[in-house]
Design an enzyme around this catalytic site. Structure first.
Site, PDB file in Angstrom:
ATOM      1  N   ILE A 494       0.851  -1.185  -0.045  1.00  0.00           N
ATOM      2  CA  ILE A 494      -0.112  -0.293   0.116  1.00  0.00           C
ATOM      3  C   ILE A 494       0.873   1.175  -0.119  1.00  0.00           C
ATOM      4  O   ILE A 494       0.752   2.207  -0.683  1.00  0.00           O
ATOM      5  CB  ILE A 494      -1.270   0.039   1.091  1.00  0.00           C
ATOM      6  CG1 ILE A 494      -1.680  -1.176   1.219  1.00  0.00           C
ATOM      7  CG2 ILE A 494      -1.838   1.051   0.855  1.00  0.00           C
ATOM      8  CD1 ILE A 494      -2.755  -1.070   2.364  1.00  0.00           C
ATOM      9  N   ARG A 536       2.024  -4.848  10.233  1.00  0.00           N
ATOM     10  CA  ARG A 536       2.898  -5.855  10.332  1.00  0.00           C
ATOM     11  C   ARG A 536       3.743  -6.299   9.107  1.00  0.00           C
ATOM     12  O   ARG A 536       4.387  -7.089   9.312  1.00  0.00           O
ATOM     13  CB  ARG A 536       1.766  -7.275  10.514  1.00  0.00           C
ATOM     14  CG  ARG A 536       0.764  -7.438   9.298  1.00  0.00           C
ATOM     15  CD  ARG A 536      -0.060  -8.566   9.501  1.00  0.00           C
ATOM     16  NE  ARG A 536       0.966  -9.902   9.557  1.00  0.00           N
ATOM     17  CZ  ARG A 536       1.157 -10.302   8.181  1.00  0.00           C
ATOM     18  NH1 ARG A 536       0.835  -9.969   6.801  1.00  0.00           N
ATOM     19  NH2 ARG A 536       1.932 -11.622   8.315  1.00  0.00           N
ATOM     20  N   GLU A 725       0.444   2.789  12.013  1.00  0.00           N
ATOM     21  CA  GLU A 725      -0.956   3.032  12.512  1.00  0.00           C
ATOM     22  C   GLU A 725      -0.874   4.052  13.699  1.00  0.00           C
ATOM     23  O   GLU A 725      -1.489   4.844  13.872  1.00  0.00           O
ATOM     24  CB  GLU A 725      -1.456   1.835  13.156  1.00  0.00           C
ATOM     25  CG  GLU A 725      -2.253   0.888  11.848  1.00  0.00           C
ATOM     26  CD  GLU A 725      -2.529  -0.284  12.308  1.00  0.00           C
ATOM     27  OE1 GLU A 725      -1.691  -1.187  12.718  1.00  0.00           O
ATOM     28  OE2 GLU A 725      -3.534  -0.720  12.376  1.00  0.00           O
TER      29      GLU A 725
END
Lengths: 764, 290, 161
Positions: A494, A536, A725
């Site tokens: 991404i 992750r 995040e």
């Protein structure tokens, strides 16, 4: 501006302080395709004979589906398939673990296609496949649905009321001591406790309490959900789609359609943003079912309106936070209550929000209670650090007010109560190798923190925490005949993860970065990996890549020993070549290219695959400082300056780490200032488009300064921690705290839109 | 199946005839930035699209009789590039150039903004304050009308079947005159006005306001000409008392609703704030003109 | 069924002919008829800029242009930005500055930035931000995009001098 703060020595196994590639900023391997328009995303694939699939969606937020008559639509020339809930198997009510969060498969299937009830405006009721978009649209208009419209409920506290319309008559509140006898919209109550709350508050010199609420917000990825799917007459399926995990797509399609996972080959398209929102399926099972019925490939692409109405936002919430502290700032007690909107099915991130709420603090006595509440709104999906920004908004706003009450510097108050290595975290485990104190110090000593402020300006500080996860991952490394390498993983890239995978492999193999090509493979070409989520990928998949490369190095040493006719323990691997350590033997070094050329003599092709379940992802902490100016007449907030510090373990590719931090801040600022789902009294979203949903545009933001604190994670070969995040956790409160400074009033309700701020100023 | 038709006539009369023949489903297309969105969302059923961009008079900016004639299909970005127009009517141009993104500016037109009849159209309060008129072409010939007579309700215009706006006319500029437009939006760009205010002023040699016109957008079903707000300024040098009277009069003239973009209370207050700020800008500009 | 209209235009310097439904957008035609899928559809309403192209010298959202309107016009898309195999300076700077993450908004932003530098070779940060306000990026927070555009502008000015 960006800074890297580094500890002198890394505790990471492979970081000897002389890394050649890890920590540098090469051009990403997929970059040229993405700047030239060549990269293919979900909607960019066309197959011969492909049909257009479209979805009929409920206009009502809550209705019993009395009947669906598709006969007229079926009779329309060009219509090749029509499906409804009746075309899918009934699934058992079971939790399925997939990556970051568990999903209930029955709920997942019912969200993909409603059966008996439509549970939100936008809920899929039927789908068609036709020869053109226009025919598909007309077919949808010919499907006749008879509804029994039911009362609906949107707001979380309204849904918790005793007399609220009940969405699921078999949903009984979980987590209670006694099993309830009456169905409820409260799916679950969760609780985390420590110490003696009453005693903790009794010890406090100061008690601060407030109530907060946040609006539902959407991940807002620019690429709408899209896929092409094909099922042949032998049941073999191909899916091309944009998602955060091709294996997740495979699993969910197999479960929802009751077919073998091995019969579905999912090829990951490039993904145009996800942020957690593409960790589930919406279109893929429908496209496969339509393809099964029509015998042709089917392409489905959501409109932006559908993305807002029918794909997962995150929860709206209502919270209360009560903090008790000694006069010196020592926290004695905290009491947090979180009520989260789950949407049409259970599964809000209230559990994670509860676990993260106090994770930055060492508090002897606390209670955190969460409620997962179903409402007639789209089922929430993961959104970047799911739940954590919401509870952090409450807790960090309260901490700011506590600092004001105590007359303490907000960073000093946080340092006083900060968790350290060895602290038992509020959510259970004991912290190790965390860089929280260093991150707080990075902001305290940053020039931004002491820069002067002008009139109507304010400065806000907030901290944030995210677990970061590891998990099941597979990577393969293959060496070509010329000694160049391919790195094959199963995780959609991404935000630049292909670059970090190639860099880690290149570092171990001793190859220049341009000699290593990373690819993201389809589900039939690489072993299983959990999806890209939970921050992750660089940690866990990177661990697999590194180990696969290390395995190759071991094999290369063995092969070199064979060719040199020395023993393996006399061969070292140095900067891409096998070197005989016994100089007296006079053996020439053998490069990777030399060894590759002779692989036939040493055992055949050179390659390795590693599958592992990575443990020990280092938790991440962020500390943000934000300056705003508020126009006191219009209530408009301008973000003047923003600095975000974060413990990143080791920045594999610092530019993309900075990018993650900057992107997370921008999303958090949008959440703080303008983004929200606005529903009319009929339960219909009024602002289902980018025009009125209002994500930040370029002119809304300043440059976003980052400070990368590198406290290595010894569980990762190069010390990496998850980074994606954490940066969305502090901004909601950092902005609100800055607004508090600018206007002298505490805003407790997000978003901090101009009308709300002007009203607060006028309230005096 | 409903079918969209498209024609691109080269004369105004052909366009009017086509629009008349196309009936209720016929729409003129200039920039298309509203029309295409409405068609796509299904709010507007497919019918006949009459593209005005191949009509010579509909394109470009001409100086006539001391004023300006702006073709209906002239995009916003071309307005900002016209130095004389920008110097004479800075408020009108800044209003037109606030509509949407750079991309939207490459297409969107003031005539389209006007005829879309949104209460929140940015260029319309500025045009109304400027006393702009429009040249309307229809089956019965040509007529001129003040811009404020076009929109009669949200999404509805006074145009008769077959009629469309071919040109917008800005009058000749008198000495020591200037205008300004301000709007309030939650972000810095890309939003629909929550409130918009256009102010147009003329000063005498001593800096006393001799003529004023104030128009309010997004605080009523159509743009509001706030005569009392204008009167509050006339005879003053825009001192604090005049600004206070203006604020009060603008708030009194506003009749907003609460919706997803703002509350009625907020809109009312902001109408006063923006009226003061726009008047201050217009006044400073007028003082600088010869 | 739809009456399809033939359209002749010049796309990235090459003459093209295609058939289109009168209701189809230029974006639909570029993607579906001409196979130029570099222009993306993020919203279909002109609010995200992912479909940005240059039409007769003007930056526009191709989702807000009817394909039939392109008759006789010149269209420039992301696919025409690199000359032969040589990247445009903007493309190169986007790579060097890591000014993209998912890359979905990137083609539209590059086209818009190119249009900016053609009219304003020395934009300020604020001018760059406002010019690009119609191009949503959800990944980067815009920081590196703005830096890349300004760096490209500086380099282009050097080249011109």
């Amino acid at each position: 501006m960006s800074d890297v703060l580094e500890r002198p020595a890394s505790s990471a196994p492979l970081d000897d302080g002389r890394l050649k590639i890890v920590g540098t900023r090469p051009i990403r391997p997929d970059g040229v395709d993405k700047v030239t328009g060549r990269a293919l995303y979900g909607a960019d694939l066309a197959m011969p004979g492909m049909l257009v699939g479209k979805v009929l969606r409920s206009p009502h937020p809550h209705a019993r589906i009395v009947s669906i008559d598709t006969r007229k639509a079926r009779a329309l020339p060009g219509v090749k398939a029509i499906i409804t809930g009746a075309d899918f198997p009934e699934l058992a009510d079971e939790e399925y673990e997939a990556g970051e969060s568990a999903s209930n498969l029955r709920d997942l299937a019912l969200n993909v296609m409603a059966r008996d009830k439509a549970l939100y405006n936008g809920h899929a009721l039927a789908a068609v496949a036709a020869t053109s978009s226009a025919v598909a649209d007309e077919a949808l208009s010919l499907i006749e649905v008879v509804y029994e419209v039911l009362p609906h409920v949107v707001a979380v506290e309204a849904a918790m009321a005793d007399d609220a319309p009940v969405l699921h008559d078999k949903l009984f509140t979980g987590g209670l001591k006694e099993k309830p006898t009456k169905a409820s919209n409260i799916a679950k109550r969760n609780e985390i406790k420590r110490g003696d709350l009453a005693a903790g508050f009794a010890e406090a010199d100061v008690i601060f309490e407030s109530r907060y609420d946040t609006a539902a917000t959407h991940q807002g990825y620019i690429e709408p959900h899209a896929c092409v799917a094909s099922m042949a007459s032998d049941g073999q399926c191909q899916v091309w789609s944009s998602s955060q995990g091709q294996f997740m797509i495979r699993t969910y399609c197999a479960k929802v359609l009751d077919i073998d996972a091995s019969s579905i080959r999912v090829t990951p398209a490039e993904i145009g943003g996800g942020f957690g929102g593409k960790t589930t399926v919406y279109l893929e099972p429908l496209a496969l079912a339509l393809s099964r019925q029509s015998g042709a490939p089917v392409k489905m692409v959501m409109t932006r309106d559908e993305v807002f109405r029918a794909s997962g936002p995150t929860s709206a919430s209502v919270m209360t936070v009560r903090l008790g502290a000694k006069a010196d700032g020592t926290l004695t007690a905290a009491d947090v209550e979180l009520k989260f909107q789950a949407g049409a099915f259970p599964g809000s991130p209230v559990g994670a929000a509860s676990m993260t709420a106090l994770a930055c603090y060492d508090i002897p006595n606390f209670s955190i209670v969460g409620y997962d509440v179903v409402t007639n709104t789209p089922k929430v999906a993961a959104y970047r650090a799911p739940g954590a920004p919401i509870s952090a908004f409450g807790v960090e706003s309260a901490m700011d007010d506590l600092a004001l009450t105590l007359g303490m510097d907000p960073i000093a108050l946080r340092e006083k109560n900060a968790v350290h290595d060895g602290t038992k975290a509020s959510y259970g485990p004991t912290f190790r190798n965390i860089g929280y104190a260093e991150t707080l110090e990075a902001i305290r000593s940053h020039p931004h923190y002491s820069a002067p402020l002008g009139p109507n300006q304010g400065r806000g500080v907030a901290v944030g925490f995210w677990f970061n996860v590891g998990g099941e991952s597979t990577a393969a490394v293959n060496i070509a005949e010329d000694g160049t390498a391919m790195v094959i993983t199963g995780n959609p890239d991404i935000g630049g993860s292909r670059a970090s995978m190639a860099m880690m492999a290149a570092e171990v193999l001793g190859l220049p970065i341009e000699k290593v090509r990373p690819i993201v493979a389809d589900t039939a070409s690489i072993g299983f990996s959990m999806l890209t989520g939970g921050s992750r990928t660089t940690f866990a998949v990177g661990m697999a890549v590194t180990q696969a490369a290390q395995k190759i190095v071991e094999d290369l040493k063995r092969r070199a020993a064979l060719l040199m006719d020395v023993s393996v323990d006399q061969v070292d691997w140095i900067y891409g070549a096998a070197v005989c350590t016994d100089v007296s033997k006079g053996k020439a070094d053998l490069s990777l290219a030399d060894l590759a050329a002779k692989s036939g003599q040493t055992g055949g092709p050179i390659g390795s695959q590693i599958s592992l379940n990575a443990q020990g992802a280092g938790p991440g902490f962020g500390v943000h400082v934000c300056d705003v100016e508020v126009d006191p007449e219009t209530g408009h907030v301008t973000i003047l300056r923003y600095t975000a510090a974060q413990d990143v373990g080791k920045a594999i590719h610092p530019s993309y780490v900075e990018g993650q931090i900057q992107g997370g801040v921008a999303q958090g600022v949008g959440w703080a200032l303008n983004e929200e789902y606005v529903f009319d009294t009929g339960g219909v979203m009024e602002n289902a488009g980018f025009l009125d949903y209002r994500v930040p545009v370029a002119s809304d933001l300043p440059m976003i300064d980052t400070v990368m604190v590198e406290v290595a994670n010894p569980r990762h070969p190069f010390g990496a921690k998850g980074v994606g995040e954490v940066p969305i956790v502090p901004p909601l409160a950092a902005v609100a705290n800055a607004v508090r400074g600018a206007i002298g009033k505490r805003m407790t309700s997000l978003p901090l839109s101009p009308p709300k701020i002007r009203a607060a100023i006028d309230a005096g | 199946m409903a079918q969209l038709d498209f024609i691109a006539p080269v004369s105004p009369e052909q366009a009017a005839a086509a629009l008349l023949a196309g009936g209720a489903g016929a729409r003129p297309l200039s920039g298309g930035t509203d029309l295409l969105v409405q068609l796509r969302s299904g709010r507007l059923p497919p019918g006949l699209i009459v593209d005005l961009k191949r009509i010579p008079e509909a394109i470009g900016i001409r100086q006539e009789a001391g004023g300006f004639v702006i073709g209906a299909a002239t995009p916003g970005i071309a307005l900002g590039e016209h130095a004389a127009l920008t110097a004479a009517w800075p408020g009108v141009i800044e209003a037109a150039n606030l509509i949407g993104s750079t991309q939207v500016q490459g297409r969107a037109t003031m005539a389209g903004n006007l005829c879309n009849a949104s209460p929140a159209a940015d260029s319309v309060p500025a045009l109304v304050a400027a006393r702009a008129t429009c040249l309307i072409v229809g089956p019965a010939g040509r007529r001129t009308a003040p811009v404020e007579s076009i929109a009669v309700a949200p999404g509805r215009t006074s145009l008769a079947p077959g009629e469309f706006v071919l040109e917008i006319h800005l009058p000749a500029r008198s000495a020591r005159s200037a205008d300004a437009y301000l709007r309030s939006i939650p972000r810095t760009e890309m939003d629909i006005a929550v409130v918009g205010v256009g102010v147009n002023l003329t000063l005498d040699a001593d800096g006393v306001i001799t003529d004023a016109r104030v128009a309010l957008g997004a605080v009523g079903p159509t743009v509001i000409v706030a005569d009392a707000a204008a009167e509050a300024l006339i005879g003053s040098k825009l001192d604090d008392a005049a600004l206070a009277r203006l604020d009060t009069a603008a708030r009194a003239a506003a009749t907003p609703i609460s919706d997803k973009r703002g509350t009625a209370d907020y809109r009312t207050k902001i109408a006063g704030v923006l009226a003061r700020r726009a008047a201050t800008i217009a006044y400073a500009r007028a003082e600088k003109t010869a | 069924m739809s009456k399809r209209t033939q359209v002749s235009a010049v796309v990235n310097g090459d003459p093209v002919d295609f058939l289109t439904d009168p209701g189809a957008t230029l974006l639909d035609a570029l993607r579906d008829e001409l196979g130029l899928t570099g222009s993306k559809e993020g919203c279909g309403s002109g609010d995200c800029g992912a479909c940005s192209v240059i039409l007769d010298g003007r930056l526009v959202c191709s989702c807000l242009v009817l394909a039939v309107e392109a008759e006789g016009r010149r269209v420039e898309t992301i696919e025409g930005m690199a000359e032969g195999g040589r990247l445009h300076i903007l493309q190169q700077k986007f790579l060097e500055h890591a000014a993209l993450q998912c890359g979905f908004c990137t083609p539209g932003i590059l086209v818009a930035a190119k249009a900016l530098l053609e009219v304003n070779p020395d934009p300020t940060e604020s001018e760059t931000r406002y010019w690009l306000a119609g191009n949503l990026c959800r990944c980067t927070g815009y920081d590196k995009i703005i830096r890349a555009v300004m760096d490209a502008a500086a380099e282009l000015r050097q080249v011109r001098v």
